[in-house]
Write a protein that holds these residues in place. Structure first.
Motif, PDB file in Angstrom:
ATOM      1  N   ASP A  41     -16.843   0.326  -7.872  1.00 25.04           N
ATOM      2  CA  ASP A  41     -17.118   1.768  -7.800  1.00 25.04           C
ATOM      3  C   ASP A  41     -15.910   2.688  -7.944  1.00 25.04           C
ATOM      4  OD1 ASP A  41     -19.644   0.809  -7.173  1.00 25.04           O
ATOM      5  OD2 ASP A  41     -19.220   0.863  -5.015  1.00 25.04           O
ATOM      6  N   TYR A  63      -4.929   2.047   6.262  1.00 22.74           N
ATOM      7  CA  TYR A  63      -5.164   2.537   4.898  1.00 22.74           C
ATOM      8  C   TYR A  63      -6.634   2.588   4.529  1.00 22.74           C
ATOM      9  CZ  TYR A  63      -0.445   3.196   3.252  1.00 22.74           C
ATOM     10  OH  TYR A  63       0.808   3.691   3.041  1.00 22.74           O
ATOM     11  N   TYR A  64      -7.456   2.146   5.438  1.00 16.56           N
ATOM     12  CA  TYR A  64      -8.878   2.199   5.138  1.00 16.56           C
ATOM     13  C   TYR A  64      -9.338   3.649   5.233  1.00 16.56           C
ATOM     14  CZ  TYR A  64     -13.536   0.298   4.584  1.00 16.56           C
ATOM     15  OH  TYR A  64     -14.774  -0.024   4.086  1.00 16.56           O
ATOM     16  N   ASP A  65     -10.528   3.918   4.696  1.00 19.99           N
ATOM     17  CA  ASP A  65     -11.064   5.268   4.792  1.00 19.99           C
ATOM     18  C   ASP A  65     -12.397   5.226   5.502  1.00 19.99           C
ATOM     19  OD1 ASP A  65     -11.352   8.025   4.342  1.00 19.99           O
ATOM     20  OD2 ASP A  65     -12.713   7.592   2.666  1.00 19.99           O
ATOM     21  N   ARG A 100     -22.316   3.308   6.336  1.00 18.15           N
ATOM     22  CA  ARG A 100     -22.441   4.139   5.139  1.00 18.15           C
ATOM     23  C   ARG A 100     -23.694   3.740   4.356  1.00 18.15           C
ATOM     24  NH1 ARG A 100     -17.646   3.078   3.046  1.00 18.15           N
ATOM     25  NH2 ARG A 100     -16.747   4.579   4.471  1.00 18.15           N
ATOM     26  N   ARG A 138     -18.789  -0.008   6.561  1.00 21.77           N
ATOM     27  CA  ARG A 138     -19.503  -0.103   5.299  1.00 21.77           C
ATOM     28  C   ARG A 138     -21.020  -0.128   5.534  1.00 21.77           C
ATOM     29  NH1 ARG A 138     -19.794  -1.151   0.053  1.00 21.77           N
ATOM     30  NH2 ARG A 138     -18.000  -0.036  -0.717  1.00 21.77           N
ATOM     31  N   ARG A 142      -6.791  11.019  -2.453  1.00 26.13           N
ATOM     32  CA  ARG A 142      -7.559  11.766  -1.452  1.00 26.13           C
ATOM     33  C   ARG A 142      -6.650  12.782  -0.755  1.00 26.13           C
ATOM     34  NH1 ARG A 142      -9.405   7.614   1.367  1.00 26.13           N
ATOM     35  NH2 ARG A 142     -10.912   7.285  -0.303  1.00 26.13           N
ATOM     36  N   ILE A 173     -14.378  -3.109   9.438  1.00 27.65           N
ATOM     37  CA  ILE A 173     -14.536  -2.651   8.059  1.00 27.65           C
ATOM     38  C   ILE A 173     -15.972  -2.871   7.600  1.00 27.65           C
ATOM     39  CG2 ILE A 173     -13.926  -3.205   5.668  1.00 27.65           C
ATOM     40  CD1 ILE A 173     -11.041  -3.632   6.616  1.00 27.65           C
ATOM     41  N   MET A 190     -15.691  -9.653   7.159  1.00 26.91           N
ATOM     42  CA  MET A 190     -16.291  -8.362   6.831  1.00 26.91           C
ATOM     43  C   MET A 190     -17.802  -8.465   6.669  1.00 26.91           C
ATOM     44  SD  MET A 190     -13.271  -6.855   4.342  1.00 26.91           S
ATOM     45  CE  MET A 190     -13.029  -8.318   3.337  1.00 26.91           C
ATOM     46  N   ILE A 227      -5.163   0.479  -3.347  1.00 28.47           N
ATOM     47  CA  ILE A 227      -5.616   1.117  -2.105  1.00 28.47           C
ATOM     48  C   ILE A 227      -4.722   2.316  -1.778  1.00 28.47           C
ATOM     49  CG2 ILE A 227      -5.710   0.795   0.409  1.00 28.47           C
ATOM     50  CD1 ILE A 227      -6.776  -2.038  -0.128  1.00 28.47           C
ATOM     51  N   VAL A 242      -4.320  -3.322   6.585  1.00 29.01           N
ATOM     52  CA  VAL A 242      -5.214  -2.428   5.874  1.00 29.01           C
ATOM     53  C   VAL A 242      -5.902  -1.413   6.798  1.00 29.01           C
ATOM     54  CG1 VAL A 242      -7.402  -3.685   5.963  1.00 29.01           C
ATOM     55  CG2 VAL A 242      -6.774  -2.448   3.880  1.00 29.01           C
ATOM     56  N   MET A 293       0.821  -1.212   0.000  1.00 31.05           N
ATOM     57  CA  MET A 293       0.000   0.000   0.000  1.00 31.05           C
ATOM     58  C   MET A 293       0.855   1.262   0.000  1.00 31.05           C
ATOM     59  SD  MET A 293      -3.128  -1.327   2.454  1.00 31.05           S
ATOM     60  CE  MET A 293      -2.152  -2.036   3.762  1.00 31.05           C
ATOM     61  N   GLU A 294       1.903   1.246   0.790  1.00 30.65           N
ATOM     62  CA  GLU A 294       2.795   2.396   0.870  1.00 30.65           C
ATOM     63  C   GLU A 294       3.292   2.807  -0.516  1.00 30.65           C
ATOM     64  OE1 GLU A 294       2.804  -0.166   2.712  1.00 30.65           O
ATOM     65  OE2 GLU A 294       2.941   0.401   4.819  1.00 30.65           O
ATOM     66  N   LEU A 353       0.753   4.602  -2.566  1.00 31.28           N
ATOM     67  CA  LEU A 353       0.653   5.982  -2.100  1.00 31.28           C
ATOM     68  C   LEU A 353       1.808   6.816  -2.653  1.00 31.28           C
ATOM     69  CD1 LEU A 353      -0.484   8.174  -0.214  1.00 31.28           C
ATOM     70  CD2 LEU A 353       0.757   7.096   1.674  1.00 31.28           C
ATOM     71  N   VAL A 394     -10.538  -7.588   0.583  1.00 31.98           N
ATOM     72  CA  VAL A 394     -10.911  -6.244   1.000  1.00 31.98           C
ATOM     73  C   VAL A 394     -11.312  -5.339  -0.164  1.00 31.98           C
ATOM     74  CG1 VAL A 394      -8.697  -5.067   0.918  1.00 31.98           C
ATOM     75  CG2 VAL A 394     -10.296  -4.543   2.759  1.00 31.98           C
ATOM     76  N   ARG A 408      -5.803   6.312  -1.630  1.00 24.71           N
ATOM     77  CA  ARG A 408      -5.483   7.128  -0.458  1.00 24.71           C
ATOM     78  C   ARG A 408      -4.633   8.341  -0.860  1.00 24.71           C
ATOM     79  NH1 ARG A 408      -4.975   7.877   4.843  1.00 24.71           N
ATOM     80  NH2 ARG A 408      -6.965   7.100   5.539  1.00 24.71           N
ATOM     81  N   SER A 417     -13.629  -5.476  -2.334  1.00 26.02           N
ATOM     82  CA  SER A 417     -15.059  -5.187  -2.457  1.00 26.02           C
ATOM     83  C   SER A 417     -15.594  -4.409  -1.258  1.00 26.02           C
ATOM     84  CB  SER A 417     -15.836  -6.491  -2.619  1.00 26.02           C
ATOM     85  OG  SER A 417     -15.701  -7.274  -1.463  1.00 26.02           O
ATOM     86  N   TYR A 418     -14.798  -4.348  -0.208  1.00 25.66           N
ATOM     87  CA  TYR A 418     -15.239  -3.636   0.998  1.00 25.66           C
ATOM     88  C   TYR A 418     -14.559  -2.291   1.181  1.00 25.66           C
ATOM     89  CZ  TYR A 418     -18.392  -7.009   3.031  1.00 25.66           C
ATOM     90  OH  TYR A 418     -19.489  -7.795   3.270  1.00 25.66           O
ATOM     91  N   TYR A 419     -13.651  -1.986   0.301  1.00 25.62           N
ATOM     92  CA  TYR A 419     -12.992  -0.689   0.429  1.00 25.62           C
ATOM     93  C   TYR A 419     -13.979   0.391   0.000  1.00 25.62           C
ATOM     94  CZ  TYR A 419      -9.006   2.410   0.820  1.00 25.62           C
ATOM     95  OH  TYR A 419      -8.152   3.394   1.236  1.00 25.62           O
ATOM     96  N   ASP A 420     -13.635   1.624   0.336  1.00 23.48           N
ATOM     97  CA  ASP A 420     -14.489   2.729  -0.074  1.00 23.48           C
ATOM     98  C   ASP A 420     -13.683   3.694  -0.922  1.00 23.48           C
ATOM     99  OD1 ASP A 420     -16.671   4.482  -0.210  1.00 23.48           O
ATOM    100  OD2 ASP A 420     -15.756   5.713   1.377  1.00 23.48           O
ATOM    101  N   PRO A 421     -13.910   3.768  -2.193  1.00 23.72           N
ATOM    102  CA  PRO A 421     -14.922   3.044  -2.967  1.00 23.72           C
ATOM    103  C   PRO A 421     -14.519   1.580  -3.194  1.00 23.72           C
ATOM    104  CG  PRO A 421     -13.501   4.264  -4.438  1.00 23.72           C
ATOM    105  CD  PRO A 421     -13.079   4.647  -3.046  1.00 23.72           C
ATOM    106  N   ALA A 422     -15.524   0.749  -3.412  1.00 22.29           N
ATOM    107  CA  ALA A 422     -15.246  -0.647  -3.749  1.00 22.29           C
ATOM    108  C   ALA A 422     -14.399  -0.657  -5.023  1.00 22.29           C
ATOM    109  CB  ALA A 422     -16.546  -1.403  -3.969  1.00 22.29           C
TER     110      ALA A 422
END
Lengths: 341, 341
Positions: free
Chosen positions: A335, B286-288, B263, B260, A263, B256, B227, A256, B283, A227-228, A231, A283, A260, A285-290
DNA sequence: TTGTATGCGTTATCAG
DNA sequence: CTGATAACGCATACAA
């Protein structure tokens, strides 16, 4: 200190059942070759003594450990861990145990061949394309030790493999974004020691050219699959002064990080920039946005590779030619991507 | 079919070096007991023949496999996979291989003891508190086979363990939320077969009472550590008609799902509801929003448990009393929680 | 310091 | 259908 309790041997069972050790062995491995009555008696004796076979002795005698060696760059990573889970399950169904190696040291080839030669494992499942070609060949390959490479393409075409077509998959990602109206597309690639990384990069470039899109060097930046680094990649793009409208990350974790970073820079996903990942880890499908991502059938990769390896070990594979199983990948639209304009 | 090439044995080396097999064995295990010159010659012969020790024979002779058995409920889960990674690394440093078992079948105790008795592994690292107490005891414990339980509390206090204090950690979470002004707090708990789940739930309840807060049954709902179940839990709360201002989830994945779900219901985190997770998986940060969570030192848990097990196996542990190592957990405050009002 | 002999627990071969 | 016997490769007690 642990009290060493006496573990019953096949001799103990034999004595208990008043038969020879050979007969006990036969009851265990080919019951049909033993008469009904003796078999019953032996089975009872096994229960009574609590006998379990000594694998060390069996391995020595049979020259087979009923154990697979699984080597992956990083078992802690969710991508690999799903595969590991599938391998363990499949191997278990076939009566094989799984010895796991992760982050091999300085001389991985040496380490691996030691493991195999030492009769600790009967075959190798390799989920790491970064190993030295030449030594890998005389380690396994067509007529060496049982070896199946999976997920990442083996540098040596002589070894059996189970993969998706990374290049073609990357091309489909670009096509998808192009279809959404995107013309300015960036790519965060992964570790170049992985062949799959290079294939994805190549697919990206190939399709960009095929569509007549310009590849902007500032928008093609390498990451290291975490992830780092995703970013960091976005920060570089931002620093360059202009941004693409879509970014294709070579795996979900970098995606991911990319989202981030967007944003952080005051940009929204998918509002300002669409993002596509790769792998479809849980994860995503569960991130925002998916996250829209290229799904890799990891469970199938693990299972099929394991089954292939076991077939090779047990000599069920008559063919000399290496098998190259190519699995389908599929783009899952969620998304993090949107139609431009 | 693979061509079976001749694997050199200790005899081959002996012949090559013109010494006896015993001497070769000595050079390998206690070089100081062999004269300079012979040792050199033997070492050369080892290199020339490409000899690697046959572990099956060695295990049979030594009654030790230099292999650890690691049992976890689900290696595919990022929480466990980090531990697995640490175990493999630590074991490797001590010359041990790691056999991994995941999702044991119907009779896990039987399966595990078979593995141990069969001389495939010298000890067991148990990351699963859901195993039957009674049989576990005669399987390992104080004077049985080497066994260390970690992460989840073993039902039997006679086995060595490496843990955090889940109850106390849960209390700190509630205290933290209370300090932020929250009075209406919910809890999404995990699988009740895990003792750690029950400890966290107990800690939650204890501290709620200690602070004079009301425990609302609709706000305490069980999940299964994934999740989906976190999402489901929130849906239930929403359906009940009124919501807490803060939710403590027993792990990050459920957190997580909770976020979700919030939201989905048109609620924001942390705007409307604060959320705290547990574990601090990669994660989480890194989640939002970045998730506030109780950090578990998973790498340390894996490493310390492995070291303890190896000490037990090698008889370095003179004490009869089981060791219970308690590690520190730490609340990492991020963006999913906010001061009320 | 080195070699010889033995046994670890199993399975396969060969008689009976 | 069953039993005796040998061998798998290694480490150690004992002898030299």
């Amino acid at each position: 200190m642990a009290v060493t309790r006496k573990i019953p041997t096949i001799q103990d069972v034999a004595r208990h059942a008043q038969v020879s050790a050979a007969t006990v062995s036969r009851v265990l491995s080919s019951p049909e070759r033993v008469s009904e009555t003796t078999r019953k008696r032996v089975e009872e004796a096994v229960r009574a003594t609590g006998y379990t076979i000594n694998q060390a002795a069996r391995s020595l005698r049979m020259r087979s450990a009923r154990t697979l060696l699984l080597a992956a760059p990083d078992v802690g990573n969710p991508f690999y861990s799903t595969i590991v889970e599938a391998v363990i399950g499949t191997a278990g169904q076939h009566g094989y145990g799984v010895l796991v190696a992760s982050r091999l040291g300085d001389d991985p080839n040496r380490w691996l061949s030691d493991y195999l030669n030492s009769n600790r494992a009967d075959g190798l499942l390799l989920f790491d394309g970064s190993l030295d070609t030449s030594r890998l060949h005389d380690l396994g390959g067509a007529e060496g030790l049982p070896l199946v490479a999976a997920y990442d393409e083996p540098p040596d075409p002589a070894v059996h493999s189970v993969l998706i077509d990374n290049r073609e998959a990357a091309r489909r990602v670009v096509q998808f974004l192009h279809g959404l109206g995107h013309r300015q597309i960036g790519h965060v690639s992964g570790l170049s020691r992985n062949q799959s990384t290079n294939e994805r990069l190549l697919g990206f470039e190939t399709e960009m050219r095929a569509l007549g899109l310009k590849i902007v060097p500032e928008w093609v930046v390498p990451g290291i699959y975490n992830m780092e680094s995703g970013l960091g990649a976005v920060r570089k793009m931002v620093a360059s002064g202009h941004m693409p409208t879509a970014i294709f990350a070579a795996n979900d974790e970098m995606a991911i990080g990319v989202i981030r970073g967007l944003r952080e820079a005051g940009l929204s996903c998918p509002g300002d920039v669409s993002v596509v990942g790769f792998d479809d880890i849980a994860v995503a499908s569960y991130y925002d946005p998916a996250i829209t991502t290229m799904h890799q059938p990891r469970e199938a990769i693990g299972r099929i590779a394991t089954e292939a390896l076991i077939e090779i070990i047990e000599g069920d594979v008559s063919e000399e030619r290496p098998r190259h199983v190519m699995l389908k990948s599929e783009l899952v639209v969620r998304d993090s991507t949107r139609r431009l304009g």
